[in-house]
Design a protein around this motif. Structure first.
Motif, PDB file in Angstrom:
ATOM      1  N   ASP A   1       0.810  -1.217   0.000  1.00 38.96           N
ATOM      2  CA  ASP A   1       0.000   0.000   0.000  1.00 38.96           C
ATOM      3  C   ASP A   1       0.842   1.265   0.000  1.00 38.96           C
ATOM      4  N   GLU A   2       2.160   1.146  -0.049  1.00 41.56           N
ATOM      5  CA  GLU A   2       3.035   2.302  -0.153  1.00 41.56           C
ATOM      6  C   GLU A   2       3.342   2.538  -1.627  1.00 41.56           C
ATOM      7  N   ALA A   3       2.562   3.428  -2.227  1.00 46.18           N
ATOM      8  CA  ALA A   3       2.733   3.672  -3.656  1.00 46.18           C
ATOM      9  C   ALA A   3       4.116   4.248  -3.928  1.00 46.18           C
ATOM     10  N   GLY A   4       4.814   3.676  -4.899  1.00 42.99           N
ATOM     11  CA  GLY A   4       6.160   4.126  -5.216  1.00 42.99           C
ATOM     12  C   GLY A   4       7.151   2.976  -5.140  1.00 42.99           C
ATOM     13  N   TRP A   5       8.413   3.314  -5.434  1.00 43.34           N
ATOM     14  CA  TRP A   5       9.452   2.292  -5.543  1.00 43.34           C
ATOM     15  C   TRP A   5      10.545   2.421  -4.489  1.00 43.34           C
ATOM     16  N   PHE A   6      10.425   3.391  -3.611  1.00 41.65           N
ATOM     17  CA  PHE A   6      11.533   3.704  -2.710  1.00 41.65           C
ATOM     18  C   PHE A   6      11.947   2.513  -1.857  1.00 41.65           C
ATOM     19  N   ASN A   7      10.994   1.736  -1.405  1.00 41.68           N
ATOM     20  CA  ASN A   7      11.309   0.637  -0.485  1.00 41.68           C
ATOM     21  C   ASN A   7      11.557  -0.700  -1.172  1.00 41.68           C
ATOM     22  N   ILE A   8      11.582  -0.705  -2.482  1.00 34.03           N
ATOM     23  CA  ILE A   8      11.872  -1.953  -3.191  1.00 34.03           C
ATOM     24  C   ILE A   8      13.385  -2.174  -3.183  1.00 34.03           C
TER      25      ILE A   8
ATOM     26  N   TRP B   1      13.595  -7.152  -7.455  1.00 38.00           N
ATOM     27  CA  TRP B   1      13.151  -6.941  -8.834  1.00 38.00           C
ATOM     28  C   TRP B   1      12.950  -8.250  -9.587  1.00 38.00           C
ATOM     29  N   THR B   2      13.200  -9.366  -8.936  1.00 34.62           N
ATOM     30  CA  THR B   2      12.885 -10.675  -9.518  1.00 34.62           C
ATOM     31  C   THR B   2      11.558 -11.213  -8.990  1.00 34.62           C
ATOM     32  N   ASP B   3      10.951 -10.512  -8.034  1.00 34.87           N
ATOM     33  CA  ASP B   3       9.734 -10.971  -7.360  1.00 34.87           C
ATOM     34  C   ASP B   3       8.508 -10.386  -8.077  1.00 34.87           C
ATOM     35  N   LEU B   4       7.903 -11.168  -8.953  1.00 31.23           N
ATOM     36  CA  LEU B   4       6.772 -10.683  -9.743  1.00 31.23           C
ATOM     37  C   LEU B   4       5.618 -10.253  -8.849  1.00 31.23           C
ATOM     38  N   GLY B   5       5.311 -11.036  -7.814  1.00 34.05           N
ATOM     39  CA  GLY B   5       4.215 -10.690  -6.912  1.00 34.05           C
ATOM     40  C   GLY B   5       4.431  -9.353  -6.239  1.00 34.05           C
ATOM     41  N   GLN B   6       5.640  -9.111  -5.772  1.00 36.32           N
ATOM     42  CA  GLN B   6       5.952  -7.854  -5.099  1.00 36.32           C
ATOM     43  C   GLN B   6       5.854  -6.667  -6.059  1.00 36.32           C
ATOM     44  N   ILE B   7       6.421  -6.813  -7.263  1.00 35.98           N
ATOM     45  CA  ILE B   7       6.385  -5.719  -8.237  1.00 35.98           C
ATOM     46  C   ILE B   7       4.950  -5.466  -8.692  1.00 35.98           C
ATOM     47  N   ARG B   8       4.190  -6.532  -8.919  1.00 37.47           N
ATOM     48  CA  ARG B   8       2.801  -6.366  -9.354  1.00 37.47           C
ATOM     49  C   ARG B   8       1.963  -5.683  -8.268  1.00 37.47           C
ATOM     50  N   ALA B   9       2.213  -6.044  -7.004  1.00 39.95           N
ATOM     51  CA  ALA B   9       1.489  -5.408  -5.903  1.00 39.95           C
ATOM     52  C   ALA B   9       1.819  -3.921  -5.826  1.00 39.95           C
ATOM     53  N   GLN B  10       3.090  -3.579  -6.027  1.00 37.45           N
ATOM     54  CA  GLN B  10       3.488  -2.177  -5.995  1.00 37.45           C
ATOM     55  C   GLN B  10       2.811  -1.391  -7.119  1.00 37.45           C
TER      56      GLN B  10
ATOM     57  N   ASP C   1      -0.042  -2.193  -8.634  1.00 39.59           N
ATOM     58  CA  ASP C   1      -1.472  -2.116  -8.353  1.00 39.59           C
ATOM     59  C   ASP C   1      -1.780  -1.100  -7.261  1.00 39.59           C
ATOM     60  N   ALA C   2      -0.779  -0.840  -6.395  1.00 37.55           N
ATOM     61  CA  ALA C   2      -0.964   0.138  -5.328  1.00 37.55           C
ATOM     62  C   ALA C   2      -0.722   1.562  -5.803  1.00 37.55           C
ATOM     63  N   GLY C   3      -0.313   1.717  -7.052  1.00 34.24           N
ATOM     64  CA  GLY C   3      -0.157   3.059  -7.597  1.00 34.24           C
ATOM     65  C   GLY C   3       1.238   3.464  -7.986  1.00 34.24           C
ATOM     66  N   ALA C   4       2.221   2.564  -7.864  1.00 35.30           N
ATOM     67  CA  ALA C   4       3.585   2.914  -8.274  1.00 35.30           C
ATOM     68  C   ALA C   4       3.615   3.226  -9.764  1.00 35.30           C
ATOM     69  N   ASP C   5       4.330   4.254 -10.131  1.00 35.07           N
ATOM     70  CA  ASP C   5       4.418   4.694 -11.521  1.00 35.07           C
ATOM     71  C   ASP C   5       5.295   3.726 -12.314  1.00 35.07           C
TER      72      ASP C   5
END
Length: 322
Positions: A5-12, A17-26, A28-32
């Motif tokens: 629910d933290e829109a953005g990429w700062f905490n990735i 970047w190999t975790d499809l579920g994590q990137i997709r969730a980011q 869907d939460a509004g990350a550009d």
């Protein structure tokens, strides 16, 4: 792990970047999908370099343009440069153009012709292929890197000088024989108690020129050494600092410049020459081979680099940083 629910990429984290579920969730939460990643800005570029093909495919479906450039390069360029063939295929399947011209007149597809998978793309025309000089440079990289192999070089400094013999380099440096030096002590911690330890260097004749080395310090990598040995020729020098990073200089005809390290696609300057881009690609993560190749030294093994050298020298006591 970053909360979805933290829109953005700062905490990735870089390894996420190999975790499809994590990137997709980011996403869907509004990350550009087009921007916002620390340092490297574009998510697709980061995924192309260090992500999985699944993540690359997901981002490619969401970006405004799969061939959008950042710092003069597309995501496909990043994947090619970093040797990520799986991500290259994913990007091409998503519509990325292998023959789009960018840095130094190179395209990702043409750069790939010099790498280990030259048949990855079909040539649009014979004229797009490598020049004779570029093909020769690629062939030399395929010879030189295995010839040197994997060896521990932390703490090593060297100066690779083209078309200059060891005898000529000794004269240019005003060096004298160091046969009286306790070399075994210099390799140990005792070197800190030896006043002229930084002035003791090894030198070896090699095909194409000579190599000046120091296993325990940075002196061969200093601007003063490069400046004095390079009149009429070129010298590539480096120091593999055990504390991290490395100093690097190139001197041409006595003029010293600071250069960049060929360890990442992002270290290649936007205004780099075409031959510099090719060298950075060929010798990515091989800085010692990069220096040898830059001076066109055709080493066949590591003995000139890790010793014993042909001769130990004592340099004059001067400020070699000037």
């Amino acid at each position: 792990m970053a909360a979805a629910d933290e829109a953005g990429w700062f905490n990735i984290a870089w390894n996420e970047w190999t975790d499809l579920g994590q990137i997709r969730a980011q996403l869907d939460a509004g990350a550009d999908p087009n921007s916002g990643v620390r340092i490297f800005e574009k998510p697709l570029h980061v995924a192309a370099e260090r992500g999985s093909p699944e993540v690359v495919t997901e981002l490619a479906m969401r970006v405004d343009g799969v061939d959008a450039e950042h710092r003069g390069r597309t995501a496909l360029w990043m994947a090619v440069f970093e040797g990520r063939t799986d991500n290259v295929r994913a990007l091409v399947s998503a519509g990325a153009d292998p023959w789009r011209l960018m840095m130094g007149g190179w395209s990702p597809g043409r750069l790939n012709l010099a790498g280990p998978t030259p048949d990855l793309f079909s040539l649009p025309s014979p004229e797009v292929g490598l020049s004779e000089a570029e093909a020769a440079a690629a062939a030399e990289a395929r010879r030189l890197i295995p010839a040197l192999g994997d060896f521990y070089y932390e703490g090593l400094s060297l100066a690779c000088t083209a078309d200059v013999s060891a005898a000529e380099a000794i004269a240019r440096l005003d060096a004298t024989s160091a046969d009286d030096a306790d070399i075994d002590a210099l390799y140990e911690a005792a070197r800190w108690n030896i006043p002229d330890a930084d002035l003791i260097v090894g030198i070896t004749d090699v095909p194409g020129g000579c190599v000046i080395t120091q296993p325990w310090g940075h002196t061969p990598s200093t601007p003063g050494v490069a400046e004095r040995v390079s009149p009429g020729t070129v010298c590539y020098s480096m120091y593999a600092n055990p504390k991290g990073g490395s100093g690097r200089y190139v001197a041409r005809d006595g003029a010293v410049i600071t250069t960049w390290e060929p360890h990442s696609a992002y270290t290649v300057p936007l205004d780099a020459l075409a031959e510099e881009i090719l060298a950075a690609y060929l010798y990515r993560n091989h800085p010692v081979a990069f220096c040898c190749a830059g001076a066109e030294l055709r080493l066949t093994d590591t003995r000139p680099l890790i010793g014993p050298p042909d001769m130990w020298l004592r340099l004059p006591d001067r400020d070699w940083w000037k």
